[in-house]
Design an enzyme around this catalytic site. Structure first.
Site, mmCIF file in Angstrom:
data_model
loop_
_atom_site.group_PDB
_atom_site.id
_atom_site.type_symbol
_atom_site.label_atom_id
_atom_site.label_comp_id
_atom_site.label_asym_id
_atom_site.label_seq_id
_atom_site.Cartn_x
_atom_site.Cartn_y
_atom_site.Cartn_z
ATOM 1 N N LYS A 203 0.865 -1.182 0.000
ATOM 2 C CA LYS A 203 0.000 0.000 0.000
ATOM 3 C C LYS A 203 0.900 1.230 0.000
ATOM 4 O O LYS A 203 1.908 1.261 0.726
ATOM 5 C CB LYS A 203 -0.897 -0.026 1.239
ATOM 6 C CG LYS A 203 -1.936 1.086 1.277
ATOM 7 C CD LYS A 203 -2.852 0.951 2.487
ATOM 8 C CE LYS A 203 -3.955 1.993 2.490
ATOM 9 N NZ LYS A 203 -4.861 1.865 3.657
ATOM 10 N N SER B 127 -9.776 1.786 2.438
ATOM 11 C CA SER B 127 -8.893 2.539 1.595
ATOM 12 C C SER B 127 -7.814 1.685 0.904
ATOM 13 O O SER B 127 -7.173 2.167 -0.031
ATOM 14 C CB SER B 127 -8.194 3.619 2.433
ATOM 15 O OG SER B 127 -7.401 3.035 3.440
ATOM 16 N N SER C 22 -10.118 -0.614 6.621
ATOM 17 C CA SER C 22 -9.479 -0.515 5.302
ATOM 18 C C SER C 22 -8.712 -1.739 4.830
ATOM 19 O O SER C 22 -8.297 -1.792 3.679
ATOM 20 C CB SER C 22 -8.551 0.688 5.256
ATOM 21 O OG SER C 22 -9.311 1.840 5.052
HETATM 22 N N1 GLN Z 1 -13.555 4.040 5.781
HETATM 23 C C1 GLN Z 1 -12.951 4.500 6.980
HETATM 24 C C2 GLN Z 1 -12.545 5.948 6.841
HETATM 25 O O1 GLN Z 1 -12.788 6.505 5.824
HETATM 26 C C3 GLN Z 1 -11.786 3.644 7.343
HETATM 27 C C4 GLN Z 1 -10.573 3.938 6.546
HETATM 28 C C5 GLN Z 1 -9.375 3.167 7.019
HETATM 29 O O2 GLN Z 1 -9.489 2.142 7.691
HETATM 30 N N2 GLN Z 1 -8.207 3.695 6.701
HETATM 31 O O3 GLN Z 1 -12.010 6.525 7.708
#
Ligand code: GLN
Length: 489
Positions: A76, A151, A175
């Protein structure tokens, strides 16, 4: 070979069936041939990947190989990689080439793994669909009109499409697990502090955690053996002893008590997803698990608490992007104030700005008690719910997401609808618990993820349960149409 498990790849490398250079080359070729359809990668440095592979081949020849020597891994683009651009999905870091490796990267490099490339993601890991990336959305290999989740959507899509044998992700509120669910792969979010956060661009420091995204629980276990552990340079990293995550995978589930929180099976859960989850739970029952209903009474507080705490921490963490030290800097600033404001105006996308605004508001004097402090109190109650539950059961199970992958653009105009996607995943981060999502079946041809949550540092239990499930079912071996299946053990 792009469908082999990590063990099978390691065996092929060890026995000289193929070299790491050949393996890496074959993945690089797949990326250049296929990634135009998915946009899973932001940066691929072929030369560096092949050089690392050649080095791994030398090490393999001396017999001093680890389980990951010569294995290509997609990272990532939130992990700092020395001399390799780390954008975090943002224009702000479009030109950022870190001078050092994140601890996770360092550990994997030391094990001899090959960096295949850096994967696309929502900007600064904020999002649930990968549509917030400066580099454009990622498309789900199962249906390119749908999102891969976010994400860590690039990592999930890369593994699902066979563009990488395994990938890394980070999980602040789901994410790793949510994109794993949407793309039909297995993802593990370890206990908070289990994997070092050093060199991982910070989103919400009290929630962020790195973990593996792979085709199977076994592959996640192999990755954990290298990435888990105390990091003296990360003060939030846990001292806890690291077990061998591969050791007890075959241990039978006989008598394992699995709690089904009634709050995770109610309104909002799509009917066909519920059916798949029920069938998967029956399978676990056949393997010897005992299912019982439990309750997490403060579940309704999860989304509001998270969407105060995460933006609050983000607003603080993102204050460092000011055009002075690194990253984007606006042209010809008139003065310092102009430098700050224009740099941030140009460098950040809309969702990041929204979070900074919400976070700054929640932390301002006068509102702190009403929002941030309240959210922290709610967080405490949510955590306590889990601790109480784990007095009665060994694991908690339920759906990872309320539905399957949604259409691109379906929720971009409505941030709250997007936030609701995270309803089952956020609590694990608020409570610091480990969680895993694994493929449980298909609904209307799209993958459904079953989420398992465990007490702090009980990752082994998650991996063992998922592994045994994957020994008797083949959902993890299903591939998107056009991607060859089979060969995975
Ligand atoms: N969807 C969640 C957010 O937008 C989690 C994102 C994540 O785990 N980085 O914060």
């Amino acid at each position: 070979m792009h469908d082999y498990s990590l063990d099978r790849l390691a065996q092929g490398l060890r026995e000289g069936e193929f070299s790491s250079v050949e393996l890496t080359r074959s993945y690089l070729d797949r990326i250049s041939a296929l990634d135009g359809q998915y946009n899973a990668f932001i940066t691929v440095d072929e030369e560096a990947a092949l050089a690392a592979a050649a080095e791994a081949d030398q090490r393999l020849a001396t017999g001093d190989a680890t389980a990951l020597t010569g294995i290509p891994i997609a990272h990532k683009d939130i992990f700092c990689t020395r001399s390799l651009r780390t954008s975090c999905g943002s224009r702000m870091l479009d030109n950022f080439v870190p001078p050092y490796d994140a601890t996770l990267i360092q550990k994997l490099n030391q094990a001899g793994a090959v960096i295949l490339g850096k994967t696309n993601m929502d900007e600064f890991a904020m999002g649930s669909s990968n549509e917030n990336s400066y580099y454009g959305p990622v498309r789900n290999p199962w249906n390119t009109e749908t999102v891969p989740g976010g994400s860590s959507g690039g990592s999930a899509a890369a593994v699902a499409a066979g563009l990488a044998p395994v990938a890394t992700g980070t999980d602040t509120g789901g994410s790793i697990r949510q994109p794993a669910a949407f793309c039909g792969i297995t993802g593990l979010k370890p206990t908070y502090g289990r994997v070092s956060r050093l060199g991982m661009v910070a989103y919400a420091s009290s929630l962020d955690q790195a973990g593996p995204m792979a085709r199977s629980a076994k592959d996640c276990a192999v990755m954990m053996n290298t990435i888990a552990g105390h990091d003296p340079a990360d003060s939030t990293s846990a001292q806890e002893v690291v077990p061998d995550y591969c050791a007890n995978l075959e241990q039978p589930l006989e008598g394992l008590r699995i709690g089904l929180p009634r709050e995770y099976f109610g309104e909002g859960l799509q009917g066909d997803v519920a059916q798949v989850i029920d069938a998967a739970l029956k399978e676990l029952e056949k393997l010897g698990a005992k299912l019982q209903e439990v309750s997490l009474p403060h579940s309704a507080l999860t989304i509001p608490a998270y969407y105060i705490i995460a933006p609050a921490e983000a607003s603080t963490n993102l204050s460092r992007f000011d055009g002075v030290r690194y990253g984007h800097r606006c042209e010809d600033p008139a003065d310092l104030h102009d430098l700050y404001t224009r740099t941030r105006e140009e460098g950040f996308g809309a969702e990041v700005k929204r979070r900074i605004l919400v976070g700054t508001y929640a932390l301002s004097a006068g509102y702190y008690d009403a929002y941030y402090k309240k959210a922290q109190q709610a967080r405490r109650l949510i955590r306590q719910d889990f601790l109480d539950c784990f007095e009665q059961v060994d694991l908690i199970a339920g759906p990872t997401t309320p539905g399957t992958a949604f259409a691109l653009g379906a929720k971009t105009a409505d941030p709250v609808a997007m936030y609701l996607e995270d309803v089952y995943t956020l609590a694990a981060n608020l409570a610091g618990l480990p969680g895993l999502s694994m493929p449980a079946g298909l609904a209307d041809g799209m993958p459904v993820g079953l989420q398992l949550l465990a007490p702090h540092f009980a990752e082994q239990r998650l991996l063992q349960t998922a592994h045994l499930f994957q020994q008797t079912t083949d959902w993890h071996q299903h591939r998107p149409a056009g991607i060859k299946a089979g060969g995975q053990s």
